[in-house]
Design an enzyme around this catalytic site. Structure first.
Site, mmCIF file in Angstrom:
data_model
loop_
_atom_site.group_PDB
_atom_site.id
_atom_site.type_symbol
_atom_site.label_atom_id
_atom_site.label_comp_id
_atom_site.label_asym_id
_atom_site.label_seq_id
_atom_site.Cartn_x
_atom_site.Cartn_y
_atom_site.Cartn_z
ATOM 1 N N HIS A 241 0.815 -1.218 0.000
ATOM 2 C CA HIS A 241 0.000 0.000 0.000
ATOM 3 C C HIS A 241 0.846 1.266 0.000
ATOM 4 O O HIS A 241 0.310 2.366 -0.142
ATOM 5 C CB HIS A 241 -0.959 0.005 1.203
ATOM 6 N N GLY A 348 3.361 5.867 9.123
ATOM 7 C CA GLY A 348 4.740 6.092 8.706
ATOM 8 C C GLY A 348 5.625 4.896 8.986
ATOM 9 O O GLY A 348 6.695 4.739 8.386
ATOM 10 N N SER A 350 4.666 1.922 8.265
ATOM 11 C CA SER A 350 4.312 0.940 7.236
ATOM 12 C C SER A 350 5.517 0.520 6.407
ATOM 13 O O SER A 350 6.351 1.353 6.025
ATOM 14 C CB SER A 350 3.252 1.522 6.299
ATOM 15 N N SER A 365 2.171 -3.920 7.863
ATOM 16 C CA SER A 365 1.013 -3.621 7.027
ATOM 17 C C SER A 365 0.143 -2.569 7.704
ATOM 18 O O SER A 365 0.045 -1.435 7.248
ATOM 19 C CB SER A 365 0.203 -4.900 6.767
#
Length: 454
Positions: A241, A348, A350, A365
């Protein structure tokens, strides 16, 4: 009669295996090896006996352990992973999962559907749990939920997974009605599925040492996961993502860095970025106090194992593995195959790395909560990412991948092996004990922590 003989033979193998493991000798260590001297223990193979001071400090802070307890926990978890793998192979279809308990992970619990296996399991230093459903049936039920999620909305049922210690599938929902509708769509009996009702919803943590910040198209920020290679191309793994194929990245220093080569989200949450020649990949993850932790492999940790995460927002935090193979329905889409943890994270973080000891586990995730009040997080397992994109993890002891021969399933460095997979090496068949990407030094003949001769 044939079935009875097969079961009897398997139990005899369990008993023999128990004598070896109870004595502290992995079963595969009984085979001849080309090199003199004893084979390394699981802890030595995985580097669990050589923890960094920063890792121990973080485990002391987040898990309430003394440095001695943290060290013992890492060794216990490495050894337990091998024992669990041996029992998985021996129990076959009766295997119902394995997990760890205790402050130092001193208790390995192995579940079976047959009470006749208890004595053999206990002979190997594990506690036996007799349950109703084998792991394969639980996974089959979860797959029905996965299939249903492709047909119906899951905004009100954002999380589902196999709870191995509870021996059931669990659905998290905003209401009992939402859970009931989801189970009906999947064709599952509500009496066999646990339901947790909560208002919490997982969210993506959007906002080249693992854990460093990087920026996507000059706007969003994520965290570097692990250094990888694909042929001669260098790069790093992160969350899907965070960016789409073709998106440009700049590094923590705002210098031009690379381009997303592949990205999957939703469905999975994985990506990799190819970096330019101004960047050099390393086996390092940014640990406690900014000190580097060197990654030596990607052996999957058991449920209950200690795990730590690095991220560009909140730094280094630790917790425990709660569930593997978890499905999460974010507002942006459903993701399958995630691992749930008690580690906190914030936007942040991620894409940042999760490690157990010095073994890579996955990339951040999403989750709920934060690092002030605590929370739950989910990571995309690294082995699935490596396999999907044909990548090789950069490790402190890596060697060039050997050619892969799919026709005969010969062991090869660089290939991801699932627990239970069989290979041949030097004319001998072996069965995998723990899911991992094979590193050059980890050939089956010399790593009884990872392979069992069959």
């Amino acid at each position: 009669m044939a079935h009875r003989h097969a079961v009897t033979g398997r139990r005899a193998a369990l008993a023999a295996l128990g004598a070896l493991v109870a004595a502290g000798i992995p079963a595969a260590a009984a085979e001849p090896t080309p090199a003199p001297g004893p084979l390394p223990s699981a802890a030595q193979t995985l580097g669990a006996d050589r923890p960094s001071a920063g890792l121990l400090r973080a485990m002391e802070r987040d898990l309430g352990l003394t440095p001695a307890q943290a060290s013992r926990r890492l060794v216990n978890e490495a050894e337990a992973g091998t024992r669990a793998g041996l029992l998985r192979n021996a129990l076959g279809e009766r295997f119902a999962g394995a997990w760890l308990r205790g402050a130092t992970s001193q208790e390995l619990v192995v579940a079976t559907t047959d009470a006749a296996d208890v004595s053999a399991i206990e002979a190997q230093g594990a506690e036996a749990a007799v349950v109703k459903q084998p792991l394969r049936d639980l996974r089959a039920a979860k797959e029905k939920l996965d299939a249903a999620a492709a047909r119906v909305g899951t905004a009100n049922t954002p999380l589902w997974y196999v709870d191995v210690p509870a021996n059931r599938v669990v659905v998290q929902a905003t209401s009992k009605g939402a859970a009931a509708a989801f189970l009906k769509a999947a064709g599952l009996d509500a009496g066999n599925v646990g339901v947790k009702v909560t208002a919490h919803r997982p969210r993506l943590l959007e906002d080249i040492t693992g854990g460093d910040a990087y920026y996507i198209d000059g706007t969003a920020r994520c965290s570097v996961g692990f250094s990888v290679t694909k042929g001669e191309q260098l790069g790093f793994a992160s969350a899907g993502h965070c960016g789409k194929p073709g998106s440009k990245t700049t590094g923590h220093n705002q210098a031009e860095q690379g381009t997303f080569q592949a990205s999957t989200f939703p469905g999975k949450d994985m990506s990799w970025v190819a970096v330019n020649d101004q960047w050099t990949v390393t086996p390092n993850v940014k640990g406690e106090g900014g000190q580097d932790l060197q990654i030596t492999g990607s052996v999957q940790a058991l449920v209950g194992a200690a795990i730590c995460r690095s991220g560009s927002t909140t730094g280094w935090h630790c917790g425990k593995v709660e569930q593997h193979d978890t499905s999460v329905s974010y507002a942006e889409g459903k993701v399958d195959g995630l691992t749930q943890t008690t580690v906190c994270a914030e936007p942040g973080d991620s894409g940042g790395p999760y490690v157990s000891g010095v073994q890579a586990q996955g990339v951040t995730s999403g989750g709920s909560g934060d690092c002030t009040s605590g929370g739950t997080t989910f990571y995309q397992p690294i082995n699935a990412l490596l396999e999907a994109f044909g990548l090789t993890l950069t490790t402190a002891e890596a060697e060039e991948p050997a050619p892969q021969d799919d026709a005969v399933q010969t062991w090869a460095a660089g290939r991801v092996y699932e627990a239970g997979a069989t290979v041949t090496h030097a004319g001998v068949r072996y069965q995998c004990l723990q899911t991992h990407q094979a590193q050059g030094p980890w050939s089956p003949v010399g790593t009884p922590a990872l392979w069992q001769r069959v």
